[in-house]
Design an enzyme around this catalytic site. Structure first.
Site, PDB file in Angstrom:
ATOM      1  N   GLU A  86      -8.816  -9.423-115.915  1.00 38.20           N
ATOM      2  CA  GLU A  86      -8.175  -9.556-116.793  1.00 38.20           C
ATOM      3  C   GLU A  86      -8.512  -8.867-118.517  1.00 38.20           C
ATOM      4  O   GLU A  86      -9.930  -9.178-118.537  1.00 38.20           O
ATOM      5  CB  GLU A  86      -8.148 -10.632-117.381  1.00 38.20           C
ATOM      6  CG  GLU A  86      -6.698 -11.619-118.714  1.00 38.20           C
ATOM      7  CD  GLU A  86      -5.582 -10.393-118.634  1.00 38.20           C
ATOM      8  OE1 GLU A  86      -4.441 -10.990-118.343  1.00 38.20           O
ATOM      9  OE2 GLU A  86      -5.334  -9.923-120.005  1.00 38.20           O
TER      10      GLU A  86
ATOM     11  N   SER B 114      11.061 -17.642-123.940  1.00 35.34           N
ATOM     12  CA  SER B 114      11.121 -18.895-124.064  1.00 35.34           C
ATOM     13  C   SER B 114      11.304 -20.120-123.109  1.00 35.34           C
ATOM     14  O   SER B 114      11.241 -21.588-123.821  1.00 35.34           O
ATOM     15  CB  SER B 114      12.564 -18.842-124.014  1.00 35.34           C
ATOM     16  OG  SER B 114      12.530 -17.580-124.619  1.00 35.34           O
TER      17      SER B 114
ATOM     18  N   HIS C 271      15.411 -20.676-116.173  1.00 36.63           N
ATOM     19  CA  HIS C 271      16.828 -20.596-115.309  1.00 36.63           C
ATOM     20  C   HIS C 271      17.001 -20.986-114.516  1.00 36.63           C
ATOM     21  O   HIS C 271      16.668 -20.799-112.465  1.00 36.63           O
ATOM     22  CB  HIS C 271      16.613 -18.638-115.621  1.00 36.63           C
ATOM     23  CG  HIS C 271      16.538 -18.254-117.449  1.00 36.63           C
ATOM     24  ND1 HIS C 271      17.058 -18.346-118.149  1.00 36.63           N
ATOM     25  CD2 HIS C 271      15.451 -17.698-117.758  1.00 36.63           C
ATOM     26  CE1 HIS C 271      16.796 -17.730-119.044  1.00 36.63           C
ATOM     27  NE2 HIS C 271      15.830 -17.429-118.650  1.00 36.63           N
TER      28      HIS C 271
ATOM     29  N   LYS D 239      19.485 -12.235-123.440  1.00 33.30           N
ATOM     30  CA  LYS D 239      20.450 -13.963-123.251  1.00 33.30           C
ATOM     31  C   LYS D 239      20.204 -14.341-124.557  1.00 33.30           C
ATOM     32  O   LYS D 239      21.348 -15.019-125.048  1.00 33.30           O
ATOM     33  CB  LYS D 239      19.802 -14.510-122.290  1.00 33.30           C
ATOM     34  CG  LYS D 239      19.641 -14.022-120.953  1.00 33.30           C
ATOM     35  CD  LYS D 239      18.504 -15.756-119.581  1.00 33.30           C
ATOM     36  CE  LYS D 239      18.335 -14.948-118.073  1.00 33.30           C
ATOM     37  NZ  LYS D 239      17.576 -14.100-118.655  1.00 33.30           N
TER      38      LYS D 239
ATOM     39  N   CYS E 203      -8.370 -33.408-133.683  1.00 34.86           N
ATOM     40  CA  CYS E 203      -6.742 -32.806-133.823  1.00 34.86           C
ATOM     41  C   CYS E 203      -5.991 -34.317-133.786  1.00 34.86           C
ATOM     42  O   CYS E 203      -5.385 -34.637-133.329  1.00 34.86           O
ATOM     43  CB  CYS E 203      -6.102 -32.036-133.008  1.00 34.86           C
ATOM     44  SG  CYS E 203      -3.812 -32.020-133.093  1.00 34.86           S
TER      45      CYS E 203
ATOM     46  N   CYS F  57      -0.251 -29.141-138.897  1.00 33.68           N
ATOM     47  CA  CYS F  57      -1.143 -28.391-140.052  1.00 33.68           C
ATOM     48  C   CYS F  57      -1.974 -26.505-139.178  1.00 33.68           C
ATOM     49  O   CYS F  57      -2.199 -26.260-140.676  1.00 33.68           O
ATOM     50  CB  CYS F  57      -2.061 -29.105-140.338  1.00 33.68           C
ATOM     51  SG  CYS F  57      -3.627 -29.457-140.015  1.00 33.68           S
TER      52      CYS F  57
HETATM   53  C1  FAD Z   1      10.553 -12.236-125.699  1.00 29.58           C
HETATM   54  C2  FAD Z   1      10.965 -13.005-123.965  1.00 29.58           C
HETATM   55  C3  FAD Z   1      11.183 -14.221-123.429  1.00 29.58           C
HETATM   56  C4  FAD Z   1      11.324 -14.580-121.856  1.00 29.58           C
HETATM   57  N1  FAD Z   1      11.764 -15.441-121.807  1.00 29.58           N
HETATM   58  C5  FAD Z   1      11.703 -16.443-120.704  1.00 29.58           C
HETATM   59  C6  FAD Z   1      12.365 -17.754-119.877  1.00 29.58           C
HETATM   60  O1  FAD Z   1      13.145 -18.019-120.336  1.00 29.58           O
HETATM   61  N2  FAD Z   1      12.643 -17.161-118.800  1.00 29.58           N
HETATM   62  C7  FAD Z   1      11.757 -16.855-118.103  1.00 29.58           C
HETATM   63  O2  FAD Z   1      11.705 -17.033-116.267  1.00 29.58           O
HETATM   64  N3  FAD Z   1      10.739 -15.719-118.546  1.00 29.58           N
HETATM   65  C8  FAD Z   1      11.387 -15.253-118.914  1.00 29.58           C
HETATM   66  N4  FAD Z   1      10.382 -14.365-119.754  1.00 29.58           N
HETATM   67  C9  FAD Z   1       9.726 -13.655-118.168  1.00 29.58           C
HETATM   68  C10 FAD Z   1       8.095 -14.087-118.490  1.00 29.58           C
HETATM   69  O3  FAD Z   1       7.524 -13.849-119.740  1.00 29.58           O
HETATM   70  C11 FAD Z   1       7.659 -12.816-117.476  1.00 29.58           C
HETATM   71  O4  FAD Z   1       8.257 -12.394-116.971  1.00 29.58           O
HETATM   72  C12 FAD Z   1       6.277 -13.280-117.002  1.00 29.58           C
HETATM   73  O5  FAD Z   1       5.925 -13.640-118.093  1.00 29.58           O
HETATM   74  C13 FAD Z   1       5.659 -11.803-116.396  1.00 29.58           C
HETATM   75  O6  FAD Z   1       4.478 -12.384-116.014  1.00 29.58           O
HETATM   76  P1  FAD Z   1       4.031 -11.130-116.249  1.00 29.58           P
HETATM   77  O7  FAD Z   1       2.384 -12.320-115.205  1.00 29.58           O
HETATM   78  O8  FAD Z   1       4.159 -10.475-115.052  1.00 29.58           O
HETATM   79  O9  FAD Z   1       2.653 -10.681-117.254  1.00 29.58           O
HETATM   80  P2  FAD Z   1       2.594 -11.345-118.413  1.00 29.58           P
HETATM   81  O10 FAD Z   1       1.779 -12.049-118.756  1.00 29.58           O
HETATM   82  O11 FAD Z   1       1.958 -10.392-119.334  1.00 29.58           O
HETATM   83  O12 FAD Z   1       0.514 -10.481-117.683  1.00 29.58           O
HETATM   84  C14 FAD Z   1       0.206  -8.989-117.406  1.00 29.58           C
HETATM   85  C15 FAD Z   1      -1.635 -10.039-117.769  1.00 29.58           C
HETATM   86  O13 FAD Z   1      -2.388  -8.167-117.578  1.00 29.58           O
HETATM   87  C16 FAD Z   1      -3.035  -8.315-118.731  1.00 29.58           C
HETATM   88  N5  FAD Z   1      -3.636  -6.507-118.267  1.00 29.58           N
HETATM   89  C17 FAD Z   1      -2.746  -5.530-118.876  1.00 29.58           C
HETATM   90  N6  FAD Z   1      -3.404  -4.408-118.310  1.00 29.58           N
HETATM   91  C18 FAD Z   1      -4.175  -4.701-117.787  1.00 29.58           C
HETATM   92  C19 FAD Z   1      -5.361  -4.138-117.356  1.00 29.58           C
HETATM   93  N7  FAD Z   1      -5.187  -2.806-117.938  1.00 29.58           N
HETATM   94  N8  FAD Z   1      -6.467  -4.702-116.695  1.00 29.58           N
HETATM   95  C20 FAD Z   1      -6.340  -6.136-116.534  1.00 29.58           C
HETATM   96  N9  FAD Z   1      -5.366  -6.489-117.407  1.00 29.58           N
HETATM   97  C21 FAD Z   1      -4.440  -6.319-117.454  1.00 29.58           C
HETATM   98  C22 FAD Z   1      -2.216  -8.544-119.463  1.00 29.58           C
HETATM   99  O14 FAD Z   1      -3.875  -8.552-120.521  1.00 29.58           O
HETATM  100  C23 FAD Z   1      -2.066  -9.839-119.257  1.00 29.58           C
HETATM  101  O15 FAD Z   1      -2.386 -11.403-119.270  1.00 29.58           O
HETATM  102  C24 FAD Z   1      10.189 -13.923-121.104  1.00 29.58           C
HETATM  103  C25 FAD Z   1       9.718 -12.856-121.608  1.00 29.58           C
HETATM  104  C26 FAD Z   1       9.944 -12.284-123.241  1.00 29.58           C
HETATM  105  C27 FAD Z   1       8.770 -11.503-123.473  1.00 29.58           C
END
Ligand code: FAD
Ligand code: FAD
Lengths: 411, 478
Positions: free
Chosen positions: B31, B45, B49, B248, B397, B434
């Protein structure tokens, strides 16, 4: 069953305890979540405390120490490191600490003296990033005065509340550069004496009608964009100005810490965010009293002590069975006077009404009216939101009065 | 040599790690940030879903429905708060009604329980709903979860079962070596047989490192405003607007912790690092939310934040294997959180098909002691815990009532917090009304002590995000 339990061991809690003791109550317990008594005064190492009360200039800790000594002398029981978690309408108190765990107490009377907390950045919705380097002024005060660390070297302060003003001076004395104090309103919310001694004496600019519109920086704060605001407090785009800085201190208001009061179902005023009280500082629940910053935000601790003495005395009377309303005179305000404490009078005696105004007014008359009759009128050269005002109404003026209104008349 | 290296400790990487920890594999999670859940998995959010709006037949629809069905059990095992509060998609006019009817069909095609409500039906369910709301789709199986709690717990559970986590490891190149890959950051390297790319917004960059140019991901910004716990009861269900092409729309939802969440906006961007909130965003959120709910207590905001959706170039989740031993999980936008347990299972299946030996780990423990174990305990249990460890009797806290014991747990337990924001996400200390005004100095002290670092070296979120810059004159003298 305890006679009197006091929540909070700041100046308000200590004064209330001492006053109740002096009225003959012996079974008193002060509960304080911090490791020592003194409340927020412990971190206010500047002087300017006690001028009214003791006629001398003390620092915050010195002022608190006077009361703490008295509490010790009288052998009033205190439990520090003890956080009150809940209070019920029936005056059952739930608290926790490391030695006794979570425990309950039944009190005959309770004094609420929990103080206040600072409003946070979230409430302001400032656009931009969320880097390190943004603190409430009180947090910075704690870092500098209690922990011995400087949270930054180039500072902008948003809000001109007293703590912000005091911290502008403190950070400057510690070698930081305070670039500006921005105040949204066209006047400062702080004491005139603090603007003089903390800003003007150090050539720190006070920018009235200005606010921070954007925060910059990824990890640590790199700067803020400030802008002037129009009469509706909306930022004027052409006046945007970037100030590089690593620290933003917020001094944007204090909020009475009333979660416990809410739990106990005490009636709160939407204006003070504190309890609605009578002249004895008794809340809507008989036997529950409130004083100090938890009741309404005070600028001077001297008035906190004074108010707490009233509450402590009244709590003692309540414990001795001296209860019940004798009259019911609500105290109202016009728009210019924002609030009064007390908000209701339940006994005919000499009454001091404390109040704050909503704007800066010069050359005014403070009028207290009963029906359409002005029963009291006092001239003031200037009133401002940052300075608490008071008028004292003699007992006799309250004969056959249905309600009172406190208003301002511009001359 | 590791068997599997997972790039990215978001909810997808964490779930993949947990899924693979069930087997006898040497696993490492890489990470780039100082903590886990720092990408989309931190700022979203938090809605599980129900699965009514994904295109039937898509991978998104399938994994959403499967993931949502798994979520309750996963949360139970990990001690993560999950609540099936229900979802309402509200409509204001005739066009919305048509949209809702389409959604009903989609929902039924995806096998999701959905129901049409008229104005009275909506009002009966949500007394505070906006005056002009005329109808709604009701999905009783919609739920809410705390996304970072889920990520932290899933990875913590994987680590308890032997997986390793390397933080501050930004993958900058991947070389093929005999039998696998060598993954490099600027100053460190790791060798592994298989790679799972869960790098969120940067999953396209990671794929390119091995010559896979088929993926592109762009950020779509979503801003939020969070209201005080006083407001958590304004609505019970998650309230959506009838969806448009851009997503959405703004929602109003209680969170599992009892706050009220408003947002997100939806704006396509270029810069993958721009998480700034904007005045326009605030205005849009409040404007819309006020239409959904009568007398919205907008003045009770305690914080605002922004998340970046990883929008992929296909419109569907991109879960592909460009070559043996390398799997991409890219374009995992919403409902990626809901789908995450199913995505993990799907990827484990892909790796098995590619010949990774998934022999069961006999010592695997599926459960993790909840981060809220103290908070959720009964009075007697709490008192027993305080007796055994007085730190549970010391509240640090005040707003959220978090004890020293809980903060020490957060620092000591997998994956341990190493900065102020890390403590905040694990315990809620500094997350109340706070916002750390009172407890930040104390939490700083606990971190310094536990990590054996200087007070002024404690950061908000790693890197240069220090809290104090130097000792004061008085502090130096001491
Ligand atoms: C505004 C918003 C609202 C959403 N609402 C919902 C919801 O209500 N319900 C739902 O099901 N989903 C929702 N989603 C989608 C959901 O949040 C994502 O699908 C999910 O968090 C994706 O997880 P991930 O692990 O793929 O990505 P991330 O959580 O982005 O993780 C990727 C990780 O990779 C790391 N990384 C990147 N590049 C490198 C590198 N070169 N080397 C090492 N590490 C690296 C980053 O630091 C990060 O920690 C929403 C997303 C957003 C942005
Ligand atoms: C940051 C800050 C700086 C200030 N600086 C100045 C100044 O420079 N000059 C000046 O004249 N005035 C200043 N004031 C105002 C002045 O300090 C106050 O008027 C005065 O301290 C108020 O006294 P109090 O007892 O009402 O509240 P406090 O001093 O705040 O005391 C309340 C006490 O109650 C305790 N408490 C709260 N909740 C619980 C609970 N649930 N269980 C147990 N204990 C609890 C708190 O820990 C605290 O010790 C400042 C106030 C603040 C907040």
């Amino acid at each position: 069953m305890r006679d009197l339990v006091i929540i909070g061991g700041g100046p308000a809690g200590m004064s209330a305890a001492i006053a109740a003791f002096e009225q003959g109550i012996r079974d008193i317990l002060i509960l304080e979540r911090d490791e020592s008594l003194g409340g927020i005064l412990q971190q206010c190492i500047h002087n300017g405390f006690g001028l009214h009360k003791f006629g001398e200039e003390l620092t915050g800790p010195e002022y608190a120490w006077k009361y703490e000594q008295k509490v010790r002398e009288l052998n009033i029981e205190t439990k520090c490191n003890t956080m009150v978690l809940d209070i019920t309408e029936d005056k059952v108190i739930t608290a926790t600490n490391a030695t006794e765990g979570i425990f309950q107490l039944q009190a005959k009377a309770i004094v609420l003296a929990m103080g206040c907390r600072e409003r946070s950045k979230g409430a302001l919705n400032i656009a931009g990033s969320r880097p390190a380097g943004i603190f409430s002024a009180g947090t910075a005060q704690k870092f500098v005065n209690m922990k011995g660390y400087l949270p930054g070297k180039n500072v902008v302060i948003l809000g001109s509340g007293d703590i912000g003003l005091i911290m502008a001076r403190r950070m400057t004395l510690e070698g930081a550069k305070v670039h500006a104090v921005c105040e949204l309103m066209p006047y400062s919310g702080g004491l005139a004496r603090n603007i003089e001694q903390c800003l003007n004496d150090f050539n720190i600019p006070l920018k009235l009608s200005h606010t921070v519109v954007q925060i910059h920086g990824k990890e640590r704060l790199e700067g803020v964009t400030i802008a002037q605001v129009d009469e509706n407090r909306r930022p004027i785009a052409e006046t945007r100005e970037f100030i590089p800085c690593d620290t933003l201190l917020l001094s944007v208001g204090l909020i009475p810490e009333n979660e416990l009061s809410k739990a106990a179902k005490v009636d709160l005023s939407p204006i003070t965010n504190g309890a609605v009280v009578d002249q004895d500082r008794q809340t809507s629940i008989p036997g529950v009293f409130a004083c100090g910053n938890v009741l309404h935000v005070h600028d001077l601790v001297d008035f906190v002590s004074e108010e707490a003495e009233i509450a402590g005395k009244a709590a003692a009377a309540y414990i001795k069975g001296n209860t019940g309303k004798k009259v019911e005179i609500p105290v109202k305000t016009d728009g210019k006077v924002r609030y009064t404490v007390p908000q209701v009078i339940t006994e005919q005696k000499d009454i001091t009404l404390y109040f704050r105004v909503g704007n800066v007014y010069k050359n005014v008359r403070v009028n207290v009216t009963a029906g359409d009759k002005v029963i009291l009128s006092r001239k003031r050269p200037k009133v401002a939101p940052g300075e608490m005002e008071s008028v004292t109404i003699k007992k006799d003026l309250l004969n056959n009065v249905g309600s009172l209104t406190v208003s301002l008349e511009e001359l | 040599m590791f068997d599997v290296a997972i790039i990215g400790a978001g909810v997808v990487g964490a779930m993949v790690a947990r899924e693979l920890a069930k087997y006898q594999l040497k696993i490492i999670v890489l990470e780039k940030e100082n903590d886990v859940a720092m990408g989309a998995s931190r700022a979203n959010s938090g809605i599980v879903h129900a699965g009514y709006d994904a295109t039937p037949g898509s991978l998104k629809a399938r994994l959403n429905v499967e993931g949502a069905a798994m979520m309750e059990d996963v949360c139970k095992a990990l001690g993560v708060k999950y609540k099936r509060n229900g979802s309402l998609v509200i409509g204001f006019d005739e066009e919305d009604r048509k949209g809702i009817e389409k959604l009903l069909e989609k929902g039924k095609a995806n096998g999701v329980e959905v129901e049409f409500l008229d104005q009275a039906g909506v009002r009966a369910l949500e007394p505070n709903i906006g005056k002009n709301v005329t109808c709604a789709l009701y999905a009783p199986t919609g739920g809410i979860v705390c996304p970072y709690d889920l990520t932290i717990a899933a990875l913590g559970n994987a680590m308890d079962n032997g997986a390793e986590l390397k933080r501050n490891f930004a993958v900058c190149s991947i070389e093929k070596i005999p039998g696998g890959y060598e993954i490099c950051s600027e100053n460190s390297r790791v060798q592994t047989r298989c790679v799972v790319n869960c790098a969120g917004l940067y999953s396209d960059t990671i794929a390119k490192m091995i010559g896979d140019h088929s993926i592109s991901v762009h950020p779509r910004k979503g801003e939020y405003i969070l209201l005080d716990k006083e407001c958590g009861g304004v609505v019970r269900n998650t309230i959506f607007r009838t969806p448009t092409k851009m997503g959405k729309g703004i929602l109003v939802s209680p969170t599992v912790d009892g706050n009220l969440l408003l947002g997100p906006t939806s704006v396509d961007k270029e810069d993958k690092e721009d998480k700034d909130t904007t005045a326009e965003g605030f205005a849009e959120i409040l404007g819309k939310a006020k239409e959904y709910v009568e007398n919205l207590p907008a003045g009770k905001a305690i914080t605002s934040f922004c998340g970046l959706r990883a929008a992929g170039n296909t419109g569907d989740f991109i879960i592909t294997s460009p070559e043996q031993g390398f799997v991409n999980a890219a374009g995992i936008e919403s409902p990626g959180l809901s789908a995450s347990p199913a995505i993990a299972r799907y990827i484990a299946g892909m790796l098995r098909e590619q010949g990774l030996d998934l022999a069961e780990n006999p010592n695997y423990v599926a459960t993790r002691v909840s981060s809220h174990h103290f908070r959720d305990a009964s009075l007697e249990e709490k008192n027993a815990m305080i007796k055994a460890n007085p730190a549970y009797g010391r509240i640090i806290c005040r707003c959220e009532g978090v004890t020293e014991g809980e903060i020490l747990d957060a620092i000591r337990r997998n994956p341990g917090a190493t900065d102020l924001d890390g403590v905040k996400r694990r315990t809620r200390a500094q997350m109340g009304r706070c916002q750390g005004g009172f407890c930040m100095p104390y939490v700083t002290e606990l971190l310094a002590k536990e990590l054996g670092i200087a007070y002024e070296d404690v950061t908000k979120c790693g890197g240069k995000s220090v809290i104090n810059v130097e000792k004061t004159k008085g502090g130096m003298a001491q």
